[in-house]
Enzyme design. Structure first.
Site, PDB file in Angstrom:
ATOM      1  N   ASP A   1       0.815  -1.214   0.000  1.00 29.02           N
ATOM      2  CA  ASP A   1       0.000   0.000   0.000  1.00 29.02           C
ATOM      3  C   ASP A   1       0.850   1.268   0.000  1.00 29.02           C
ATOM      4  OD1 ASP A   1      -2.444   1.188  -0.071  1.00 29.02           O
ATOM      5  OD2 ASP A   1      -2.927   0.905   2.053  1.00 29.02           O
TER       6      ASP A   1
ATOM      7  N   ASN B   1       2.578   7.645   5.750  1.00 28.17           N
ATOM      8  CA  ASN B   1       3.964   7.147   5.798  1.00 28.17           C
ATOM      9  C   ASN B   1       4.150   5.960   6.740  1.00 28.17           C
ATOM     10  OD1 ASN B   1       3.497   8.920   7.902  1.00 28.17           O
ATOM     11  ND2 ASN B   1       5.542   9.781   7.891  1.00 28.17           N
TER      12      ASN B   1
ATOM     13  N   LYS C   1      -9.804   8.222  10.484  1.00 28.27           N
ATOM     14  CA  LYS C   1      -9.845   8.506   9.035  1.00 28.27           C
ATOM     15  C   LYS C   1      -8.398   8.492   8.529  1.00 28.27           C
ATOM     16  CE  LYS C   1      -9.388  11.161   6.136  1.00 28.27           C
ATOM     17  NZ  LYS C   1      -8.452  10.992   4.982  1.00 28.27           N
ATOM     18  N   PRO C   2      -7.952   7.359   7.977  1.00 20.97           N
ATOM     19  CA  PRO C   2      -6.582   7.291   7.457  1.00 20.97           C
ATOM     20  C   PRO C   2      -6.457   7.994   6.111  1.00 20.97           C
ATOM     21  CG  PRO C   2      -7.678   5.180   7.162  1.00 20.97           C
ATOM     22  CD  PRO C   2      -8.674   6.085   7.839  1.00 20.97           C
TER      23      PRO C   2
ATOM     24  N   LEU D   1      -4.201   7.559   0.486  1.00 19.71           N
ATOM     25  CA  LEU D   1      -3.054   6.975  -0.216  1.00 19.71           C
ATOM     26  C   LEU D   1      -2.621   5.643   0.389  1.00 19.71           C
ATOM     27  CD1 LEU D   1      -0.850  10.133  -0.889  1.00 19.71           C
ATOM     28  CD2 LEU D   1      -2.163   8.816  -2.541  1.00 19.71           C
TER      29      LEU D   1
ATOM     30  N   GLY E   1      -0.149  15.091  10.041  1.00 18.05           N
ATOM     31  CA  GLY E   1      -0.045  15.340   8.608  1.00 18.05           C
ATOM     32  C   GLY E   1       0.666  16.645   8.335  1.00 18.05           C
TER      33      GLY E   1
ATOM     34  N   GLY F   1       1.380  20.722   7.487  1.00 16.62           N
ATOM     35  CA  GLY F   1       1.012  21.989   8.115  1.00 16.62           C
ATOM     36  C   GLY F   1      -0.201  22.621   7.448  1.00 16.62           C
TER      37      GLY F   1
ATOM     38  N   GLU G   1       0.150  17.013  14.949  1.00  9.16           N
ATOM     39  CA  GLU G   1       1.502  16.452  14.773  1.00  9.16           C
ATOM     40  C   GLU G   1       1.882  16.723  13.323  1.00  9.16           C
ATOM     41  OE1 GLU G   1       3.330  15.002  17.063  1.00  9.16           O
ATOM     42  OE2 GLU G   1       1.884  14.673  18.658  1.00  9.16           O
ATOM     43  N   LEU G   2       2.774  17.692  13.097  1.00  3.65           N
ATOM     44  CA  LEU G   2       3.030  18.157  11.727  1.00  3.65           C
ATOM     45  C   LEU G   2       4.445  17.821  11.272  1.00  3.65           C
ATOM     46  CD1 LEU G   2       1.219  21.611  12.137  1.00  3.65           C
ATOM     47  CD2 LEU G   2       0.229  19.412  11.469  1.00  3.65           C
TER      48      LEU G   2
ATOM     49  N   CYS H   1       8.482  12.279   9.345  1.00  2.00           N
ATOM     50  CA  CYS H   1       8.353  13.648   9.845  1.00  2.00           C
ATOM     51  C   CYS H   1       9.597  14.086  10.612  1.00  2.00           C
ATOM     52  CB  CYS H   1       7.125  13.761  10.730  1.00  2.00           C
ATOM     53  SG  CYS H   1       7.108  12.531  12.050  1.00  2.00           S
TER      54      CYS H   1
ATOM     55  N   GLU I   1      10.682  21.050   4.043  1.00  2.00           N
ATOM     56  CA  GLU I   1      10.553  19.601   4.198  1.00  2.00           C
ATOM     57  C   GLU I   1      10.402  18.978   2.811  1.00  2.00           C
ATOM     58  OE1 GLU I   1       6.798  17.945   5.699  1.00  2.00           O
ATOM     59  OE2 GLU I   1       7.982  16.751   7.099  1.00  2.00           O
TER      60      GLU I   1
ATOM     61  N   GLU J   1       2.208  12.514  21.226  1.00  3.43           N
ATOM     62  CA  GLU J   1       1.890  11.100  21.084  1.00  3.43           C
ATOM     63  C   GLU J   1       2.926  10.336  21.887  1.00  3.43           C
ATOM     64  OE1 GLU J   1       1.711  10.496  16.849  1.00  3.43           O
ATOM     65  OE2 GLU J   1      -0.433  10.882  16.848  1.00  3.43           O
TER      66      GLU J   1
HETATM   67  P1  NAD Z   1      -1.710  15.538   4.559  1.00  4.99           P
HETATM   68  O1  NAD Z   1      -1.831  16.692   5.470  1.00  4.99           O
HETATM   69  O2  NAD Z   1      -1.866  15.752   3.115  1.00  4.99           O
HETATM   70  O3  NAD Z   1      -2.800  14.425   4.952  1.00  4.99           O
HETATM   71  C1  NAD Z   1      -2.867  13.882   6.249  1.00  4.99           C
HETATM   72  C2  NAD Z   1      -4.281  13.407   6.507  1.00  4.99           C
HETATM   73  O4  NAD Z   1      -5.164  14.530   6.520  1.00  4.99           O
HETATM   74  C3  NAD Z   1      -4.834  12.467   5.435  1.00  4.99           C
HETATM   75  O5  NAD Z   1      -5.649  11.503   6.055  1.00  4.99           O
HETATM   76  C4  NAD Z   1      -5.655  13.394   4.561  1.00  4.99           C
HETATM   77  O6  NAD Z   1      -6.665  12.718   3.839  1.00  4.99           O
HETATM   78  C5  NAD Z   1      -6.230  14.325   5.603  1.00  4.99           C
HETATM   79  N1  NAD Z   1      -6.610  15.661   5.121  1.00  4.99           N
HETATM   80  C6  NAD Z   1      -5.943  16.442   4.245  1.00  4.99           C
HETATM   81  N2  NAD Z   1      -6.615  17.606   4.067  1.00  4.99           N
HETATM   82  C7  NAD Z   1      -7.704  17.561   4.866  1.00  4.99           C
HETATM   83  C8  NAD Z   1      -8.786  18.455   5.137  1.00  4.99           C
HETATM   84  N3  NAD Z   1      -8.892  19.646   4.565  1.00  4.99           N
HETATM   85  N4  NAD Z   1      -9.730  18.059   6.016  1.00  4.99           N
HETATM   86  C9  NAD Z   1      -9.648  16.868   6.631  1.00  4.99           C
HETATM   87  N5  NAD Z   1      -8.673  15.969   6.407  1.00  4.99           N
HETATM   88  C10 NAD Z   1      -7.701  16.312   5.541  1.00  4.99           C
HETATM   89  O7  NAD Z   1      -0.323  14.848   4.920  1.00  4.99           O
HETATM   90  P2  NAD Z   1       0.328  13.580   4.246  1.00  4.99           P
HETATM   91  O8  NAD Z   1       0.847  14.007   2.910  1.00  4.99           O
HETATM   92  O9  NAD Z   1      -0.584  12.419   4.339  1.00  4.99           O
HETATM   93  O10 NAD Z   1       1.535  13.301   5.257  1.00  4.99           O
HETATM   94  C11 NAD Z   1       2.767  13.917   5.151  1.00  4.99           C
HETATM   95  C12 NAD Z   1       2.910  15.003   6.192  1.00  4.99           C
HETATM   96  O11 NAD Z   1       2.639  14.462   7.490  1.00  4.99           O
HETATM   97  C13 NAD Z   1       4.328  15.519   6.261  1.00  4.99           C
HETATM   98  O12 NAD Z   1       4.331  16.915   6.384  1.00  4.99           O
HETATM   99  C14 NAD Z   1       4.871  14.870   7.537  1.00  4.99           C
HETATM  100  O13 NAD Z   1       5.948  15.547   8.121  1.00  4.99           O
HETATM  101  C15 NAD Z   1       3.671  14.835   8.401  1.00  4.99           C
HETATM  102  N6  NAD Z   1       3.810  13.822   9.457  1.00  4.99           N
HETATM  103  C16 NAD Z   1       3.961  14.242  10.745  1.00  4.99           C
HETATM  104  C17 NAD Z   1       4.139  13.303  11.763  1.00  4.99           C
HETATM  105  C18 NAD Z   1       4.323  13.707  13.208  1.00  4.99           C
HETATM  106  O14 NAD Z   1       4.159  12.874  14.083  1.00  4.99           O
HETATM  107  N7  NAD Z   1       4.653  14.966  13.510  1.00  4.99           N
HETATM  108  C19 NAD Z   1       4.142  11.951  11.446  1.00  4.99           C
HETATM  109  C20 NAD Z   1       3.979  11.568  10.130  1.00  4.99           C
HETATM  110  C21 NAD Z   1       3.795  12.517   9.136  1.00  4.99           C
END
Ligand code: NAD
Length: 543
Positions: A129, A193, A216-217, A220, A276, A278, A298-299, A334, A434, A513
């Site tokens: 996946d 990730n 809600k995962p 991707l 996810g 920022g 957690e960004l 991250c 990043e 976390e």
């Molecule tokens: P993303 O923000 O695109 O998506 C994360 C999640 O949010 C997904 O489930 C997505 O479907 C959902 N999402 C996106 N926009 C939304 C909205 N408007 N409303 C509701 N849900 C929404 O991030 P990504 O590309 O999946 O992950 C990569 C990012 O995550 C990187 O910046 C990484 O550094 C960060 N990250 C942070 C940590 C941490 O613990 N600090 C851990 C892993 C990843």
């Protein structure tokens, strides 16, 4: 228990492996069966199709081909999941259950994650996946099981009321305590990730505390999360304790909307816990603002690994930690220590050693046993990373990478070779932003002061690492680095008990976390002050 987004444990597993297919035929078959059975919404402990039967294709990062599909939840589906969790929390007795009984359920989930049949099938699914090597998925599953066990062990004690010492004049007449209560119904939104692990870092403490969760995962990579609901239900959790909804962004389906946005717009959530980017984090806050709803973020990050001149004696270990810090999960971490700051006296030697080391990193299919690095998660992520590398080179940076030798069936996969960028000019976006790919940026420094200043010169505040044999220097530097976590002489090492989160005031989010801090995100503290003598009063208004 060694865990971490760094997954040092999985690296060791990889070192033990030999050529061939990483997973057994039984695991591959079980994974197929699991995907077919579980890739729907999981609401009220049952698999259900999304309204209208809408589904999204799931593409394999290894070859770009579709291999499964997941349900795309509508606003009505989301509402159904939230109402189910509200019922579980408000009237079905889940939060009132003895914490020990909830801990027993968590321990059963951990045990099932440790059975070879379930674990290997989930590892196959995870690797297919999101593209990470099988051994890394094995590391993730170990972290998931350890996290359920950890919260099962610590939570019952933490949920006990705690006496508050009273010291003022009237203290003898009163007693006070803090009651610890589950927070409520929580929406948990996670990235791709570490798909299952990121979910478990929220779901395990939330369930242990007595919250009800709607997970809600990321669209991707959501397949292992689809199976998590079933594992938690089979362990004895009541309907609604964990609902899992999947779905994509607005463009995912013509006429459809964003499942995640429907969730955060819902009025009946007591908290949102998000991991996810920022940009999406800002949406979480905007949606929560009008509801005055607590939100944990957690960004991302752009963490530095500061290496002093006295590291020269231990360069083998340094090189290994630098590689662990950037190339696991194809750099999509991250907390990756993606910026190396090396003392100028060691720069050329370190770059030479690292360039030599990346030649030995086998890039290939995530399920091939000799693969050390898999593809990126998507074509979009690959393009973003390639663009950043090209821009850095055009801007004067020096690029060191290897050409990929991919078999014909992998040509459409999302592969990028491990890459090192040196001689980057100040202000280069590859140094500042990043990248979230297998790209290490290197710069040199002359003095400790300059090293600290360069490490802190970033909007992010998630993690940093420092390498020096001098404990006094390490202590000085640790105290000045502005991040939620600092590693000494290592990178990415975490345990279930070590809190992880961005430094407040910087752009990596707030909240925690892991550890007891991770549990506190899902509880409310209630202060109770009283006297046990019914006849007692202050007699203020007496006659
Ligand atoms: P993303 O923000 O695109 O998506 C994360 C999640 O949010 C997904 O489930 C997505 O479907 C959902 N999402 C996106 N926009 C939304 C909205 N408007 N409303 C509701 N849900 C929404 O991030 P990504 O590309 O999946 O992950 C990569 C990012 O995550 C990187 O910046 C990484 O550094 C960060 N990250 C942070 C940590 C941490 O613990 N600090 C851990 C892993 C990843």
């Amino acid at each position: 228990m060694l865990v971490g987004r760094g997954l040092t444990c999985s690296r060791r597993a990889m070192a033990r492996s030999c050529a061939g297919l990483a997973a057994s035929k039984e695991a591959m078959d079980k994974a197929e069966e699991m995907i077919a059975r579980t890739s729907s919404l999981f609401i009220d402990n049952k698999y259900v199709e999304a309204e209208g039967g809408h589904r999204l294709p799931v593409l394999s990062p290894a070859d770009g081909k579709p291999f499964a599909s997941v349900a795309h939840a509508s606003a009505q589906d989301v509402d159904r999941a939230v109402r189910s969790s509200r019922r579980c929390f408000d009237s079905d007795g889940w939060p009132q259950l003895d914490p020990e009984a909830r801990a027993t359920i968590l321990k059963r989930v951990a045990a099932s994650l440790r059975t070879a049949e379930v674990c290997d099938a989930l590892c196959v699914i995870e690797s297919r996946d999101c593209g990470k090597p099988f051994a890394e998925s094995q590391g993730d599953m170990g972290v998931c099981a350890d996290t359920f066990d950890y919260y099962a062990e610590v939570t019952p004690h933490e949920m006990k009321a705690k006496a508050i010492a009273l010291r003022d004049g009237d203290a003898a007449d009163f007693a006070a305590r803090t009651e610890i209560e589950p927070l409520g119904v929580v929406g948990c939104i996670t990235p791709w990730n570490f798909p299952l692990m990121q979910a478990v870092l929220k779901v395990a403490p939330a369930l242990a505390a007595g919250c009800a969760v709607i997970l809600k995962p990321s669209p991707l990579a959501s397949l292992t999360c689809c199976a998590l609901g079933e594992l938690v239900a089979a362990a004895g959790a009541p309907p609604g304790a964990l609902n899992v909804i999947t779905g994509g962004p607005p463009e995912a389906l013509e006429g459809g909307g964003s499942t995640g946005q429907y969730l955060i717009d819902h009025a009946s959530l007591d908290k949102v816990s998000f991991t996810g980017s920022g940009m999406a984090g800002q949406k979480m806050l905007e949606a929560s603002a009008s509801k005055l709803r607590p939100t944990c973020l957690e960004l991302g990050g752009k963490s530095a690994f500061v290496i002093f001149e006295d590291a020269g004696e231990y360069l083998d270990a340094v090189v290994d930690w630098v590689l662990v810090g950037i190339f696991q999960c194809t750099g999509q971490v991250c907390s990756a220590t993606s910026r190396v700051l090396i003392h100028e006296s060691l720069e050329s030697k370190l770059v030479e050693r690292l360039v030599d080391a990346i030649r030995k990193i086998k890039v290939g299919h995530p399920l091939a046993q000799d693969t050390l690095m898999g593809p990126l998660v998507s074509e979009g992520q690959k393009q973003k990373v390639v663009n950043m590398i090209e821009q850095a080179e055009a801007g004067g940076g020096k690029r060191h990478s290897v050409s990929l030798e991919l078999s014909s069936d992998l040509q459409q996969g999302y592969y990028v070779p491990p890459t090192i960028l040196s001689s980057l000019p100040e202000g280069s976006s590859a140094w500042k932003q990043e990248i979230f790919g297998p790209v290490l940026a290197i710069r040199s420094f002359r003095t400790e002061e300059e090293a600290v200043q360069l490490a802190n010169d970033t909007p992010y505040g998630l993690a940093n690492a420092v390498y020096s044999v001098d404990p006094a220097r390490r202590a000085r530097v640790v105290s000045r680095l502005k991040s939620g976590i600092v590693w000494e002489n290592c990178s990415q090492v975490l345990f279930p008990s070590t809190p992880f989160g961005g430094r407040q005031g910087k752009a990596s989010g707030f909240g925690f976390e892991q550890g007891l801090a991770g549990l506190k995100e899902f509880v409310c503290e209630k202060t109770v002050v009283g006297t046990s003598r019914p006849s007692f009063s202050w007699e203020v208004y007496k006659g």
